[in-house]
Design an enzyme around this catalytic site. Structure first.
Site, PDB file in Angstrom:
ATOM      1  N   GLU A 195       0.829  -1.215   0.000  1.00 34.51           N
ATOM      2  CA  GLU A 195       0.000   0.000   0.000  1.00 34.51           C
ATOM      3  C   GLU A 195       0.862   1.264   0.000  1.00 34.51           C
ATOM      4  O   GLU A 195       0.504   2.259  -0.629  1.00 34.51           O
ATOM      5  CB  GLU A 195      -0.941   0.000   1.212  1.00 34.51           C
ATOM      6  CG  GLU A 195      -1.915  -1.170   1.237  1.00 34.51           C
ATOM      7  CD  GLU A 195      -2.751  -1.297  -0.036  1.00 34.51           C
ATOM      8  OE1 GLU A 195      -3.068  -0.247  -0.654  1.00 34.51           O
ATOM      9  OE2 GLU A 195      -3.074  -2.426  -0.428  1.00 34.51           O
ATOM     10  N   HIS A 255       1.779   1.911  -3.474  1.00 30.01           N
ATOM     11  CA  HIS A 255       0.710   2.622  -4.184  1.00 30.01           C
ATOM     12  C   HIS A 255       0.813   4.130  -3.931  1.00 30.01           C
ATOM     13  O   HIS A 255       0.662   4.944  -4.842  1.00 30.01           O
ATOM     14  CB  HIS A 255      -0.663   2.142  -3.696  1.00 30.01           C
ATOM     15  CG  HIS A 255      -1.167   0.899  -4.380  1.00 30.01           C
ATOM     16  ND1 HIS A 255      -1.143   0.741  -5.749  1.00 30.01           N
ATOM     17  CD2 HIS A 255      -1.732  -0.236  -3.878  1.00 30.01           C
ATOM     18  CE1 HIS A 255      -1.675  -0.439  -6.068  1.00 30.01           C
ATOM     19  NE2 HIS A 255      -2.033  -1.043  -4.949  1.00 30.01           N
TER      20      HIS A 255
END
Length: 375
Positions: free
Chosen positions: A139, A142
């Site tokens: 994450e 990202h």
């Protein structure tokens, strides 16, 4: 980010990547899909409009009011993983992170101005510490790549498409952009998986996490090699009908299939590029402004061409065979109409004919061979 910003160090030594650019771990298909998405008719207009209209403040208030914010006093072990991941990837500002009650294991990174990371309670309960570390790194990857903006728009448009499904033309226009966004996001997941490996630096933990997403908390009943063999069988088995079914199964998804993700990640971990990053040789953020968009697109195109050539999927093999056959036919036609090769007509003196035919025949053969190789 300075080292003094982190009072605690990871549980074990992990290599850090100061100033690393997301280009270091981005999958070529991620970049090319994003380029294709931005070229989609009407996307720029929708993107600019939604950037100003999306209720991001409302989204943040929703998580603040109905989820648990990760910090030093709430889910502190996740907070340390988050800080470690940001430290390793040199992300200057640690994103806010929330744990949301949900029986489905999931994690996401959303937000327009600043990324927010959300993980579900089911995921936290499913994974062990090293597996969870890879997810948090995923994450953070990202966030570093700037994927959160497009992910937020995808969520909004997907919900909007459901609300305006009764308007035929409106729904078609929205779904065209949603389909393109999903195609890009599936590719971006492959990039984020690589970021998770750079943070966790434990391939087996990354593999276990993906297997648990597929088969639940029964890791003692699963085997990494057998799981990867499933990906091999999925790619190579069946006929053209199965290839079409694979495409149809994939279209509504935002994530690639877990076996495919595992196989892609293992392949990258064995790649020279991964080892170079681990040795400290990687693109830096300060160089991003000098990066050629044309070169990036060329690399992506080369990746797709190589994927088609080496794929065992029946449809991709057919495409490759057709391309190769067309190139071979093109070479033969060139020989025919330029007078090269065994099909050339005889004219002129014998010695001149032999000399000319030999020279042109050699050139034609090389041209044919080059064309076949490109196919």
């Amino acid at each position: 980010m300075t080292q003094t910003g982190f009072e605690k160090v990871p549980a074990r030594d992990r290599r850090r990547f100061p100033g690393i650019s997301s280009r270091a771990y981005e999958h070529p298909a991620d970049r090319s899909a994003l380029v294709a998405l931005r070229k989609l008719s009407g996307f720029d207009t929708v993107f600019k409009a939604l950037s100003g209209l999306l209720p991001e403040r409302s989204l943040r208030l929703l998580f603040l009011s109905d989820s648990v914010r990760v910090g030093e006093t709430q889910f502190p072990h996740l907070y340390e993983m988050l800080r470690d991941a940001c430290y390793i990837l040199d992300l200057e500002k640690v994103p806010q992170m929330y744990v949301q009650q949900d029986p489905k294991p999931n994690a996401m990174c959303i937000g327009l101005d600043e990324p927010i990371i959300v993980v579900t309670t089911s995921l936290v309960e499913l994974l062990d510490e090293e597996e969870m570390r890879a997810v948090v790194g995923h994450e953070v990857g990202h966030a570093l790549s700037g994927h959160a903006v497009y992910r937020t728009i995808l969520l909004f448009l997907t919900n909007l498409a459901l609300k305006v499904a009764w308007i035929p033309l409106g729904n078609v226009a929205i779904m065209a952009i949603v389909t393109a966004l999903r195609e890009w996001f599936r590719k971006s997941e492959l990039s984020a998986d690589r970021a998770g490996l750079l943070v966790g630096q434990d391939l087996q933990a990354s593999m276990r996490g993906l297997m648990k997403l597929a088969g639940g908390n029964h890791i003692h009943e699963m085997n990494v090699d057998a799981f990867l063999a499933q990906a091999e069988e999925y790619e190579s088995s069946g006929d053209l009908r199965d290839s079409v079914l694979k495409i149809m199964n994939m279209l509504p998804r935002t994530h690639p299939f877990t076996t495919v993700r595992a196989a892609e990640l293992k392949k990258w971990s064995e790649n020279r590029d991964y080892q170079r990053i681990m040795d400290g040789h990687y693109p830096r953020r300060e160089e991003d402004k000098d990066t050629s968009v044309t070169d990036s697109f060329r690399q992506s195109a080369a990746h797709y061409a190589d994927s088609v050539r080496t794929s065992k999927d029946p449809l991709f093999k057919l495409v490759g065979d057709i391309a190769g056959g067309a190139a071979d036919m093109g070479g033969k036609l060139r020989d025919k109409f330029t007078g090269a090769g065994p099909g050339a007509s005889s004219s002129g003196s014998g010695s001149g004919n032999a000399s000319g035919s030999g020279s042109e025949g050699s050139e034609g053969s090389e041209g044919k061979g080059g064309a076949t190789e490109r196919g």
